[in-house]
Scaffold this motif. Sequence first.
Motif, PDB file in Angstrom:
ATOM      1  N   LEU A   3       0.829  -1.197   0.000  1.00 24.39           N
ATOM      2  CA  LEU A   3       0.000   0.000   0.000  1.00 24.39           C
ATOM      3  C   LEU A   3       0.874   1.261   0.000  1.00 24.39           C
ATOM      4  O   LEU A   3       0.565   2.243  -0.667  1.00 24.39           O
ATOM      5  CB  LEU A   3      -0.946  -0.002   1.210  1.00 24.39           C
ATOM      6  CG  LEU A   3      -1.995   1.095   1.242  1.00 24.39           C
ATOM      7  CD1 LEU A   3      -2.872   1.035   0.004  1.00 24.39           C
ATOM      8  CD2 LEU A   3      -2.838   0.962   2.492  1.00 24.39           C
ATOM      9  N   GLY A   4       1.967   1.230   0.702  1.00 29.00           N
ATOM     10  CA  GLY A   4       2.903   2.359   0.718  1.00 29.00           C
ATOM     11  C   GLY A   4       3.505   2.610  -0.653  1.00 29.00           C
ATOM     12  O   GLY A   4       3.637   3.764  -1.083  1.00 29.00           O
ATOM     13  N   ARG A   7       0.906   4.180  -2.868  1.00 25.16           N
ATOM     14  CA  ARG A   7       0.791   5.614  -2.574  1.00 25.16           C
ATOM     15  C   ARG A   7       1.918   6.396  -3.241  1.00 25.16           C
ATOM     16  O   ARG A   7       1.701   7.476  -3.770  1.00 25.16           O
ATOM     17  CB  ARG A   7       0.827   5.852  -1.064  1.00 25.16           C
ATOM     18  CG  ARG A   7      -0.439   5.481  -0.376  1.00 25.16           C
ATOM     19  CD  ARG A   7      -0.347   5.800   1.107  1.00 25.16           C
ATOM     20  NE  ARG A   7      -1.562   5.419   1.773  1.00 25.16           N
ATOM     21  CZ  ARG A   7      -1.618   4.745   2.891  1.00 25.16           C
ATOM     22  NH1 ARG A   7      -0.499   4.377   3.508  1.00 25.16           N
ATOM     23  NH2 ARG A   7      -2.770   4.438   3.436  1.00 25.16           N
ATOM     24  N   PHE A  11       1.459   9.264  -6.060  1.00 21.98           N
ATOM     25  CA  PHE A  11       2.057  10.575  -5.858  1.00 21.98           C
ATOM     26  C   PHE A  11       2.965  10.936  -7.035  1.00 21.98           C
ATOM     27  O   PHE A  11       2.912  12.045  -7.563  1.00 21.98           O
ATOM     28  CB  PHE A  11       2.845  10.623  -4.543  1.00 21.98           C
ATOM     29  CG  PHE A  11       3.504  11.933  -4.304  1.00 21.98           C
ATOM     30  CD1 PHE A  11       2.775  13.019  -3.829  1.00 21.98           C
ATOM     31  CD2 PHE A  11       4.853  12.110  -4.569  1.00 21.98           C
ATOM     32  CE1 PHE A  11       3.370  14.241  -3.621  1.00 21.98           C
ATOM     33  CE2 PHE A  11       5.464  13.341  -4.363  1.00 21.98           C
ATOM     34  CZ  PHE A  11       4.719  14.407  -3.894  1.00 21.98           C
ATOM     35  N   ALA A 146      -2.872  11.638  -5.323  1.00 19.87           N
ATOM     36  CA  ALA A 146      -2.775  10.469  -4.448  1.00 19.87           C
ATOM     37  C   ALA A 146      -3.890  10.487  -3.402  1.00 19.87           C
ATOM     38  O   ALA A 146      -4.509   9.452  -3.120  1.00 19.87           O
ATOM     39  CB  ALA A 146      -1.407  10.435  -3.757  1.00 19.87           C
ATOM     40  N   PHE A 147      -4.183  11.642  -2.847  1.00 18.26           N
ATOM     41  CA  PHE A 147      -5.224  11.776  -1.831  1.00 18.26           C
ATOM     42  C   PHE A 147      -6.604  11.435  -2.404  1.00 18.26           C
ATOM     43  O   PHE A 147      -7.370  10.683  -1.796  1.00 18.26           O
ATOM     44  CB  PHE A 147      -5.215  13.211  -1.277  1.00 18.26           C
ATOM     45  CG  PHE A 147      -6.207  13.452  -0.189  1.00 18.26           C
ATOM     46  CD1 PHE A 147      -5.972  12.987   1.100  1.00 18.26           C
ATOM     47  CD2 PHE A 147      -7.376  14.160  -0.448  1.00 18.26           C
ATOM     48  CE1 PHE A 147      -6.889  13.215   2.113  1.00 18.26           C
ATOM     49  CE2 PHE A 147      -8.292  14.384   0.558  1.00 18.26           C
ATOM     50  CZ  PHE A 147      -8.051  13.914   1.846  1.00 18.26           C
ATOM     51  N   GLU A 150      -6.766   7.589  -3.435  1.00 13.61           N
ATOM     52  CA  GLU A 150      -6.848   6.745  -2.246  1.00 13.61           C
ATOM     53  C   GLU A 150      -8.193   6.928  -1.550  1.00 13.61           C
ATOM     54  O   GLU A 150      -8.800   5.958  -1.087  1.00 13.61           O
ATOM     55  CB  GLU A 150      -5.709   7.054  -1.272  1.00 13.61           C
ATOM     56  CG  GLU A 150      -5.710   6.092  -0.083  1.00 13.61           C
ATOM     57  CD  GLU A 150      -4.491   6.256   0.805  1.00 13.61           C
ATOM     58  OE1 GLU A 150      -4.484   5.596   1.854  1.00 13.61           O
ATOM     59  OE2 GLU A 150      -3.553   7.004   0.454  1.00 13.61           O
TER      60      GLU A 150
END
Length: 171
Positions: A3-4, A7, A11, A146-147, A150
Amino acid sequence: MMLGYLRLVLFAFGLLIGIQIPGFMDDYAKRVDAHRIEAQEGLNGFQATATRYFNGDLDALVAHYRENPDPIIRNDADSVEVLVRRSRLLEAEWDALQGPWYQRTWHMLTRADNTLLQETYSAYTYQILLTPSAIVWAVASGFLFAFVVEGLVLLLASLFSIGSRPARHMR
């Protein structure tokens, strides 16, 4: 852990998209300026005539051409009027692009000339500008992209109960 990385990819993708915005806006401004200079060059002779006989008023020159009994000169009034309108449009567009970054951005989003936008888009090549404004656009776009993505994924997951685990009861 995965998941990181996802992200980071989101980004980075948003960053690459965002860094294109100032480059596109810069290309648009250069295109407007080039067309503006060309339009002024095309009007130079008519402007000299208007200055000599009509105190610099191009509209008065066009009106004089329209009133002329010679059909050739009357016909040329349309051509001169098109040049005058084009020059004024490009001058107004140029003026709109001279303000602060937020005014330029708003103008590009709401009132930019569609023909010039299409010309700019057709000739645009991807670029990475390393100016302060480009970096701010890139980081802000990367974060926002990204925000939002997600957030949408989490919203969809919660709507369809994906990823939720039933509670275990202890005895």
